[in-house]
Motif scaffolding. Structure first.
Motif, PDB file in Angstrom:
ATOM      1  N   THR A  48       0.843  -1.358  -0.071  1.00 58.50           N
ATOM      2  CA  THR A  48       0.192  -0.084   0.232  1.00 58.50           C
ATOM      3  C   THR A  48       1.179   1.160  -0.071  1.00 58.50           C
ATOM      4  OG1 THR A  48      -1.470  -1.138   0.893  1.00 58.50           O
ATOM      5  CG2 THR A  48      -1.699   1.553   1.055  1.00 58.50           C
ATOM      6  N   GLU A  88      -6.791   1.718  -0.529  1.00 60.63           N
ATOM      7  CA  GLU A  88      -6.964   0.568   0.133  1.00 60.63           C
ATOM      8  C   GLU A  88      -7.615   1.142   1.538  1.00 60.63           C
ATOM      9  OE1 GLU A  88      -3.939  -0.919   3.281  1.00 60.63           O
ATOM     10  OE2 GLU A  88      -4.758  -3.065   2.762  1.00 60.63           O
ATOM     11  N   ASP A 164      -5.041  -1.638  -5.191  1.00 65.81           N
ATOM     12  CA  ASP A 164      -5.210  -2.382  -3.833  1.00 65.81           C
ATOM     13  C   ASP A 164      -5.934  -2.723  -3.620  1.00 65.81           C
ATOM     14  OD1 ASP A 164      -3.615  -2.427  -1.655  1.00 65.81           O
ATOM     15  OD2 ASP A 164      -2.614  -0.017  -0.852  1.00 65.81           O
ATOM     16  N   GLU A 165      -6.205  -4.367  -3.613  1.00 65.05           N
ATOM     17  CA  GLU A 165      -6.573  -5.419  -3.159  1.00 65.05           C
ATOM     18  C   GLU A 165      -8.579  -4.935  -2.952  1.00 65.05           C
ATOM     19  OE1 GLU A 165      -5.627  -6.955   0.206  1.00 65.05           O
ATOM     20  OE2 GLU A 165      -3.875  -6.279   0.416  1.00 65.05           O
TER      21      GLU A 165
HETATM   22 MG   LIG Z   1      -2.379  -2.757   1.850  1.00 64.76          MG
END
Ligand SMILES: [Mg+2]
Ligand SMILES: Nc1ncnc2c1ncn2[C@@H]1O[C@H](COP(=O)(O)OP(=O)(O)OP(=O)(O)O)[C@@H](O)[C@H]1O
Lengths: 318, 323
Positions: A48, A88, A164-165
């Motif tokens: 991140t 995130e 991010d994710e």
């Molecule tokens: Mg992360």
């Protein structure tokens, strides 16, 4: 080769309560234009932080980098104009509807008023949220929220997407839909960077991956090359199933040059060799009068790769 | 390039549509109605007595008292989660992922708060004055109108001072729950604690040797025995000390400005802090320009405090990590 992202010795040190945390530690990384790039690593690896530095949301402590040719420190505004970011742990305004939230993002991107409605509806449709556009964000499920996050990143019609994710908290069906969307966007020419700690979520769609740990790169490369390298290191695993007297055949097999091990498992013979010896196996089976039913080179999966490098780092892999 | 007004207009519409804002303005308007009702009853029950000091005199007290509570509460209510709330919800990340500069977010929110505060003060003042006109059946002379408008401007400034305080807390503490608690405590200290401390310190430092009995204001000015003079000077010394201590609160400065502009003593700061023993009507009779001139130090303090807090929060916000 053109790169969407290039970073040189990129470093981020956080200072909290007197302690220094090297979130990203002299990272050197290149992401090819037009690829799907998987950034992998356990919690706290620095994924991140890396992504935030690329978009000017946090400043590097040292090092440099370019995104789409723009300097990440001096030209982050231009970067944010062309790069869609799914941060995130993001959120939208609970009291606003999906459409209203995106209208605000559109306004912040200076999309002209008369185009906004259409752009917003287009991106809502592409993530499958068009039917719920008038519902408040506060009432959205985890998966719907995540999709709206992706829709937001698409509004500016980005050249590069940093996700991010993206599948965090999304059910398997939703995760598959996101993977399909990523593939579709990639076919349209967008470069995509995905970060995750769950390899199986995104691994299969990536062209290249990088594994991070403690802010450093553990492994990086094209998925194809990495798998070949893994096979070279771990050996080529070949599975043979045949009809006939396999005992003597296996015995002789183990004496072929380059064969590391031979294992009998019922009617099947498992061979690990230094190279692909399927031709030799074919010849040998003829000699022993064995009728081959299966002769396959077992491809290691990204999973194997991941587990191996996680083990090497002394990590457990969830 | 999107401008700061993109943020400001969205924030403004969020604020004025929010329950928080609507409830506050409603409560305030109701309070104003109740206060005016009281004035109306007292005036109509004694018909032979004229309004104490014309239009301003009849509404100023309630207006200043209510505003001295309302302005800080509105300021605190709008500011306590201005940055921390966005951080907690994660909306800050979405907003800052767009092609805008960070300061635009901060400035946009400040502009929106300013507009909302102005709207709230305008609505409440208009209601107050409107009721006064209807209920008391008098219309304000032009000078009173000008004074009221100036009072509104300083009420907005006062609310913005509290907004700046709570916006700073919201930026610094990172949690809205912390920032509201600290904000309310600070407010309580300014309104209740410091004035009490001020008068305690004043009476401890200047003991009063003589307690005048049965002296009303009218014979106090005509009849001045030496003890009375001593008493007056001791009380003046006390007032000076307590003013000095109270001047550490924004509320004191607002009340002082209100006093000069509307010619009343009222408001949280001086109610508890002891009144300065001069006739309240004196300032209303002097010219408005003179009044503003006298209020100048107080205006300067409030303005400076607001600007300093704004710059401090701004600087902090620009440098802060988003998470
Ligand atoms: Mg992360
Ligand atoms: N604002 C901050 N202040 C202090 N330390 C931080 C801050 N943000 C991140 N860190 C630390 O930096 C390190 C890297 O965190 P980061 O969030 O980049 O990891 P990650 O790979 O994204 O992990 P995850 O998979 O959990 O999302 C962690 O040790 C984290 O605690």
């Amino acid at each position: 080769m053109e790169y969407a992202i290039e970073v040189f010795d990129l470093t981020k040190v956080y200072r909290s309560e007197g302690k220094e945390i090297k979130a990203v530690d002299h990272l050197n990384l290149k992401v090819e234009k037009g690829s799907i790039f998987g950034l992998l690593g356990p919690n706290g690896a620095g994924k991140t932080t890396f992504i935030m530095m690329l978009t000017g949301l946090t400043l590097p402590t040292s090092g440099s980098g370019k995104v789409l040719g723009y300097d990440i420190i001096k030209e982050s505004l231009q970067i944010r104009r062309k790069v869609g970011l799914l941060p995130e742990g993001f959120g939208f305004y609970d009291h606003l509807t999906a459409e209203e939230n995106l209208n605000y993002v559109a306004a912040l991107n200076d999309i002209p008023k008369e185009e906004r409605r259409k752009r917003v509806e287009d991106v809502l449709a592409s993530v499958g949220l068009l039917e719920v556009k008038d519902r408040k964000f506060g009432g959205f499920s985890r998966g719907m929220k995540q999709k709206l996050g992706i829709a937001q990143a698409l509004l500016k019609n980005p050249e590069l997407l940093l996700l991010d994710e993206p599948t965090a908290g999304v059910d398997p069906e939703g995760a598959r839909a996101i993977r399909e969307l990523v593939l579709k966007l990639n076919r349209e020419g967008k470069t995509i960077v995905l970060s995750t700690h769950l390899l199986f979520e995104v691994g299969p769609i990536c062209d290249s991956i990088a594994i991070m740990n403690y802010g450093r790169l553990v492994l990086q490369g094209k998925v194809k090359d990495l798998l070949e390298r893994l096979m070279a290191e771990e050996g080529y695993r070949i599975k043979i199933e045949g009809i006939g007297e396999v005992g003597a055949f296996a015995e002789e097999l183990s004496r072929i040059a380059g064969v590391r091990s031979v294992r009998l498992e019922g009617k099947a013979v498992h061979v690990v060799a230094e190279k692909d010896i399927r031709v030799e196996i074919g010849k040998l089976s003829a000699k022993h009068n064995i009728e081959i039913v299966t002769l396959e080179l077992q491809q290691p999966s990204l999973e194997d790769l991941f587990i191996k490098y996680y083990k090497k780092e002394g990590l457990s892999y969830a | 390039m999107p401008s700061v007004f993109t943020v400001a207009s969205k924030e403004f519409s969020d604020i004025i549509k929010s329950k928080r804002f609507l409830i506050l303005v409603t409560i305030f308007v109701l309070l104003v109605i109740v206060a005016q009702g009281t004035v109306y009853v007292s005036v109509s029950s004694s018909t032979q007595r004229a309004l104490p000091r014309g239009f301003l005199g009849s509404i100023a007290y309630s207006l200043v008292t209510i505003m001295s509570y309302f302005a800080p509460i509105v300021g605190l209510a709008l500011g306590f989660d201005v940055i921390s709330g966005e951080r907690e919800k994660g909306t800050l990340k979405i907003v800052l992922a767009q092609p805008i500069y960070r300061d635009m977010v901060f400035n946009g929110k400040f502009i929106a708060a300013f507009l909302s505060v102005s709207l709230a003060v305008l609505v409440s003042s208009v209601v107050n004055v409107g009721i006064a006109i209807v209920a008391l059946g008098i219309s304000p002379p032009p000078e009173d109108v000008v004074r009221l408008i100036i009072f509104m401007i300083f009420s907005i400034l006062f609310a913005m001072t509290y907004y700046a305080i709570s916006a700073f807390l919201s930026t610094a503490t990172r949690r809205s729950s912390q920032s509201i608690i600290v904000g309310v405590i600070l407010w309580a200290v300014f309104v209740f604690i410091i004035p009490v401390i001020a008068s305690l310190v004043a009476s401890a430092l200047v003991p009063v040797s003589f307690t005048p009995q049965n002296i009303t204001r009218s014979n106090a000015t005509t009849f001045r025995p030496p003890e009375m003079q001593q008493y007056t000077s001791q009380m003046a010394a006390r007032a000076q000390i307590s003013s000095l201590i109270n001047s550490f609160t924004p509320n004191y400065h607002f009340t002082s400005i209100a006093h000069y502009v509307l010619g009343v003593y009222a408001g949280a700061g001086t109610i508890a802090g002891g009144r300065i023993p001069t006739a309240p009507s004196s300032s209303a009779s002097t010219s408005l320009v003179m009044n503003l001139f006298s209020a100048w130090p107080n205006i300067l303090v409030l303005t400076t405090l607001t600007i300093v807090l704004f710059i401090a929060s701004y600087t902090l916000f620009i440098r802060q990590e988003i998470r």
